[in-house]
Enzyme design. Sequence first.
Site, PDB file in Angstrom:
ATOM      1  N   CYS A 200      43.826 -11.076 -21.467  1.00 22.04           N
ATOM      2  CA  CYS A 200      42.657 -10.812 -22.306  1.00 22.04           C
ATOM      3  C   CYS A 200      42.237  -9.350 -22.214  1.00 22.04           C
ATOM      4  O   CYS A 200      41.876  -8.742 -23.220  1.00 22.04           O
ATOM      5  CB  CYS A 200      41.461 -11.652 -21.857  1.00 22.04           C
ATOM      6  SG  CYS A 200      41.847 -13.348 -21.421  1.00 22.04           S
ATOM      7  N   ASP A 201      42.229  -8.793 -21.020  1.00 26.69           N
ATOM      8  CA  ASP A 201      41.531  -7.529 -20.809  1.00 26.69           C
ATOM      9  C   ASP A 201      42.427  -6.346 -20.470  1.00 26.69           C
ATOM     10  O   ASP A 201      41.944  -5.204 -20.406  1.00 26.69           O
ATOM     11  CB  ASP A 201      40.505  -7.701 -19.669  1.00 26.69           C
ATOM     12  CG  ASP A 201      39.451  -8.745 -20.015  1.00 26.69           C
ATOM     13  OD1 ASP A 201      39.205  -8.938 -21.226  1.00 26.69           O
ATOM     14  OD2 ASP A 201      38.882  -9.354 -19.101  1.00 26.69           O
TER      15      ASP A 201
ATOM     16  N   CYS B 224      41.396 -12.233 -16.240  1.00 24.67           N
ATOM     17  CA  CYS B 224      42.422 -12.513 -17.245  1.00 24.67           C
ATOM     18  C   CYS B 224      43.079 -11.230 -17.739  1.00 24.67           C
ATOM     19  O   CYS B 224      42.512 -10.506 -18.563  1.00 24.67           O
ATOM     20  CB  CYS B 224      41.798 -13.271 -18.409  1.00 24.67           C
ATOM     21  SG  CYS B 224      42.958 -13.626 -19.736  1.00 24.67           S
TER      22      CYS B 224
END
Length: 325
Positions: A151-152, A148
């Site tokens: 997200c990261d 992701c």
Amino acid sequence: MTSSDTIHDVVIIGSGPAGLTAAIYTARANLSPLVLEGEPSSTSDQPGGQLMLTTDVENYPGFPEGVMGPELMMNFKQQAARFGADIRTVKASKVDLSERPFKIWVGDPEAPEPTHLSKTVIVSTGAQSLMLGLDRENELIGHGLSTCATCDGFFFRDHDIAVVGGGDSALEEANFLSRFASKVYLVVRRDELRASKIMQDRAHANPKIEILWNTSVTEYVGESKLESVKIRNNLDESISDLAVTGLFIAIGHKPNTGLFEGQLDMKDNGYLLTQPGRTATNIEGVFASGDVQDDYYRQAITAAGSGCAAALEAERWLEANDEGH
Ligand code: NDP
């Protein structure tokens, strides 16, 4: 006949952000939800869902300092339990949604009698990212390996990183990651991309993205976190090192819908089909929330939101249709 002989008001299948939010809401509405949270396994199809395979979560509202994925899911679970949700670490093995009360089996799917009966069912079985299947994949997720970018990506500011895949997801992730990373290699197994023309043009025009054609990742290198990967040139089979501290796998997702085949309507890509803007499925009294019906946003907060929506719809459905309620 069943383990409890009672007919539940609501059974929730799955325990990611969608399922547990549905549990919080239905528990607070005095519906005593039964949650079949799944069983620990080596894939993302497990209790707590995909957040159990992440480390820091910095985009979940309400946590200004961020929160660890497993800790966030533990909080969800405790909150649901506090209001009386009955959360069991078991997997549904079969469902029969052809008549009410709905029938749900745990354990042997061939058992003549179902394990649970319920007036409504909320399906929140999630989805899983397709993975490469290399050694130590699960260990390294959240430690350099990610599925992701939203997200990261932030954690890879000024790093050299790579994205695996040649579809729209991979190109979108590569473009997004180029905002943070100093260099983004796109590892493509063939000599062409599957992605749409516009995404291809964008990637070609991005000076930070370098496409490695006919290339596959064959090994993750690094002890506690990813330090590099080994790649193979698929034309001459030669192996070389690629020095990246982050590897994003973007080769597609698979919704966990096997249980519902032939019963719940699905889109062509296998995700559950719900009524527009709703969580209602083609079967009255059955609702779907979270990633199992979302092939577009796939975020914890959107899953939680749709779990809330499913709980409210189940509650209203019971009020309107269940005289004994
Ligand atoms: P796709 O199935 O479209 O693409 C998967 C990519 O991963 C392909 O390039 C495929 O290679 C590659 N791949 C698959 N398995 C492996 C493997 N084991 N090793 C290496 N590479 C592998 O999935 P996406 O998630 O990209 O997209 C899914 C759908 O969502 C598509 O319809 C897409 O258009 C849509 N989408 C749209 C977006 C947008 O419009 N902004 C954004 C994201 C997705 P190969 O080509 O060789 O099979």
